[in-house]
Design a protein around this motif. Structure first.
Motif, PDB file in Angstrom:
ATOM      1  N   THR B  37       0.905  -1.271  -0.130  1.00 19.81           N
ATOM      2  CA  THR B  37      -0.004  -0.113   0.065  1.00 19.81           C
ATOM      3  C   THR B  37       0.791   1.203  -0.038  1.00 19.81           C
ATOM      4  O   THR B  37       0.759   2.181  -0.531  1.00 19.81           O
ATOM      5  CB  THR B  37      -0.897  -0.007   1.206  1.00 19.81           C
ATOM      6  N   ALA B  38       1.581   1.283   1.088  1.00 16.56           N
ATOM      7  CA  ALA B  38       2.598   2.456   0.865  1.00 16.56           C
ATOM      8  C   ALA B  38       3.613   2.921  -0.281  1.00 16.56           C
ATOM      9  O   ALA B  38       3.563   3.871  -0.897  1.00 16.56           O
ATOM     10  CB  ALA B  38       3.531   2.120   2.176  1.00 16.56           C
ATOM     11  N   ALA B  42       3.138   5.927  -2.899  1.00 12.75           N
ATOM     12  CA  ALA B  42       4.308   6.611  -3.378  1.00 12.75           C
ATOM     13  C   ALA B  42       4.239   6.968  -4.723  1.00 12.75           C
ATOM     14  O   ALA B  42       4.367   7.974  -5.345  1.00 12.75           O
ATOM     15  CB  ALA B  42       5.507   6.102  -2.653  1.00 12.75           C
ATOM     16  N   LEU B 222      -5.264   0.074   0.588  1.00 10.28           N
ATOM     17  CA  LEU B 222      -5.413   0.772   1.785  1.00 10.28           C
ATOM     18  C   LEU B 222      -6.510   0.139   2.493  1.00 10.28           C
ATOM     19  O   LEU B 222      -6.609  -0.052   3.716  1.00 10.28           O
ATOM     20  CB  LEU B 222      -5.411   2.090   1.775  1.00 10.28           C
TER      21      LEU B 222
END
Lengths: 60, 255
Positions: B37-38, B42, B222
């Protein structure tokens, strides 16, 4: 200002920054809310386990 | 191993009906899902802020990359609740109510985001923050449905009765989803027609489509991450409640 200008522009700076700002705040609030509840429940279960209210599971 | 952890021995999908095995799966999957997710966020944000200005909307087109995924997730989360409601009423799946109940606050948050970012985008493009057209109004109704369902779940003490009542309400509220989707085709609206999820394929230029799809994937990941965490929190809440009831009524627990 150059970085902000390239990201949001000058004409609609307030609108674009607000849209991303509110998105950041709401998504972060969701993450923090889930993590806070997780911590509360984990602590509560651990306290109950220590008090002998629940049986520990065997390893595996 | 403590009681908040569990062994992830999943042999078939039906094993996930067992909350203990479900918790084990969550423990294994969650770190990877959170990392993915991160990374996707990004990449999506970088793509969103490097697109060229739109010839009509200028730089405000960048609002699309948070507005449209919010709207997709608001409606997608409701469909997760619909499948949970069916699980409660038809299959009586032990985790179905957990899935539906924990999706509701997330869906409400995505719907709020869709309304807020849409309003912020509408002011410079339409000249108004809000208009009572079919798309915006039906989407506001979705937000009210989410709030009503959260209140319903919290207001009924008996979990089984709350699950049934909420499941029926979720299914009735599902009528609003196609109304939101097709409102721009059925009625004259200020809101533009669908430009991505439409028959005949997306109408967006690739330089806008790919950042949008990447941000859509980030929002989806997310949601999956937070939903799994929230489901685990809810399973723990029910375990605590059961243990407390046993403590309060040991004779009932023994029988």
């Amino acid at each position: 200002m150059n970085l902000l200008d390239s990201l949001f522009g000058t004409q609609y700076f307030g609108f674009i920054a607000s849209a991303y700002g509110v998105t950041f705040v709401v998504l972060m609030s969701m993450i923090v809310w889930v993590l806070v509840v997780q911590r509360q429940r984990r602590d509560k279960l651990a306290r109950m386990e220590e008090a002998g209210l629940r049986r520990k599971r065997p390893h595996g | 191993m403590s009681i908040v952890e569990a062994s992830p021995r999943i042999r078939s999908l039906s094993d996930l009906a067992n909350p203990t095995k479900f918790l084990g799966l969550v423990r294994v999957v969650l770190p990877f899902l959170a990392a993915l997710t991160a990374v996707t966020f990004a990449i999506g944000l970088w793509m969103s802020f490097t697109v060229p200005d739109d010839y009509q909307q200028g730089r405000t087109v960048r609002i699309m990359f948070v507005h449209v995924p919010s709207v997709w997730m608001a409606m997608g989360t409701y469909m997760v609740m619909v499948s949970g409601a069916l699980g409660v009423l038809v299959w009586r799946h032990p985790l179905a109510d957990v899935a539906a109940r924990t999706a509701a606050p997330l869906g409400a948050a995505f719907t709020f985001l869709g309304l807020a970012t849409g309003s912020i985008w509408g002011r410079p493009m339409w000249g108004t923050w809000w208009v009572w057209d079919a798309r915006l109004t039906s989407f506001l109704v979705l937000f009210i449905i989410y709030l009503g369902l959260i209140a319903l779940w919290r207001s009924i003490e008996d979990p089984a009765r709350a699950a049934r009542m909420a499941a029926i309400t979720v299914l009735i509220g599902a009528i609003n989803i196609p109304i939101i989707k097709f409102s721009v085709d059925w009625f004259t609206t200020l809101h533009q027609p669908a430009s991505v999820l439409r028959a005949g394929g997306p109408r967006l230029a690739p330089e806008f489509l790919y950042p949008l799809l990447t941000m859509g994937l980030a929002f989806l990941l997310l949601f999956l991450t937070l939903h799994l965490m929230a489901m685990r929190n809810e399973v723990w809440r029910r375990q605590i409640r059961t243990a407390q009831r046993k403590l309060a009524h040991p004779s009932r627990a023994a029988s």
